[in-house]
Design an enzyme around this catalytic site. Sequence first.
Site, PDB file in Angstrom:
ATOM      1  N   GLU A 186       1.013  -0.978   0.008  1.00 16.99           N
ATOM      2  CA  GLU A 186       0.107  -0.008  -0.103  1.00 16.99           C
ATOM      3  C   GLU A 186       0.842   1.369  -0.007  1.00 16.99           C
ATOM      4  OE1 GLU A 186      -4.006   1.300   2.210  1.00 16.99           O
ATOM      5  OE2 GLU A 186      -2.426   1.107   3.334  1.00 16.99           O
ATOM      6  N   CYS A 228      -2.020   8.812   3.242  1.00 16.45           N
ATOM      7  CA  CYS A 228      -1.870   8.276   1.934  1.00 16.45           C
ATOM      8  C   CYS A 228      -3.251   8.635   1.080  1.00 16.45           C
ATOM      9  CB  CYS A 228      -1.136   6.931   1.521  1.00 16.45           C
ATOM     10  SG  CYS A 228      -2.327   5.813   2.320  1.00 16.45           S
TER      11      CYS A 228
END
Length: 447
Positions: A240, A274
């Site tokens: 990720e 993020c």
Amino acid sequence: MQIPARIGGRPVSADEWIEVLSPYDGAPVARVPALGADHVAEAVAAAEAALARGDFPRPRRAEVLERAAELLAERTEEFAVTIAREAGMPIRDARGETRRCVATIRFAAVEARKLAGEVVPLDGPLAFALRHPVGVVAAITPFPFPLSLVAHKLGPAIAAGCPVVLKPAEPTPVSAIRLVDLLVEAGLPADWISVVTGTGASAGFPLAAHPGLALITFTGSVEVGRHIEEAAPHKRVLLELGSNVPLIVEPDADLDRVIAATRQGGFSYAGQSCISPQRVLASHEIYDKLLYGLRAAVATLTVGDPLAEETDVGPLITAAAAARVESWLADARAAGAEVTGGKRRGSLLTPAVVADPPRHLDVYRREVLGPVITVTPYRDLDEAIALANDGGYGLQAGIFTSDLGAALRAARELTFGGVLINQAPAFRADRQQVNEMTELRFVMVSA
């Protein structure tokens, strides 16, 4: 306060220690041991031994996770203060971070109970597939969301029946260690999770390269993630990586809703997520109105001490990180973009809105990881989708519109892992990660 690491169920110290300091004022939070490759090898060996025992059945795993969620819910304030001190997350957000962790662990408990095989339809013999733990898991986590992102890895691994070696981020290891302690208190076998504290070079990369691992789950930068992928060619790797989240705003969108979502999503935890909205792409028909509204809303955010109840935006993780973002904003001003906010004091940076920056600038093209949004006009949905996709990242994107056709078109054409409609990107679920941490084994029974 010295906090030991944990290997194979026992506390571990070292000759050298890492100082964990408050990002806000540099006050000492704790000291954790600086471990290396030998400690990593010991931790993986302990995990392999735990897996070989095979004495942690699925119903028991669910019970442990359920009990851990209960304990964590009772200690929300304690964990929130730890997060605020070591990560600089405002205390109100840190409470929300702890509650998200509780929800994640509960979700993992549900998945542990549901995790089962499946019947394979064949003519004749009875055939089915069973799910087995994939093996030892390495979990490498970043400083943003230092509790819930750890839980997003530990919860699925425990549910799947995989022992874990956890390498938490160097700036924020304390909440991770305390979560592991809580899991053990809830009944997790003490040697099921090891925690190796240290730098990426001394502990992180030796862990990723260890041959005893079956799977690596990593959240962090693109550069480090690709390095891990290259170092682990024969392992299953779940990555990720960074992002630069676009948020398309169509002319028929509810602008009050857009502004509220962007104010919250773009600036909570000083934008160090993020999946924080970073590039707001606004239809030219409503660009001026939206820009004015965003500037006004962002100006109401309170910047300061993360332990103060009134604080909306705390410090960046280091003064160097704040200085980097400040320099990107200076480049935007020099290139002719109008920048409001962005004043730095140490690790604090006032929230910034950048109006229509040139597309080559770092503040537009790269992941800022700071309290910054850019606002860019577009002519039509074709251009909006092209701008959104021209970012080099692909975690999540969002669109605000009352036109179902436009929303579904965006969902089809935006090249992102997730597309959120009429909300800022901020959603995740772990069911697939639980499945990724298992392997199917085919069984056929003949009379």
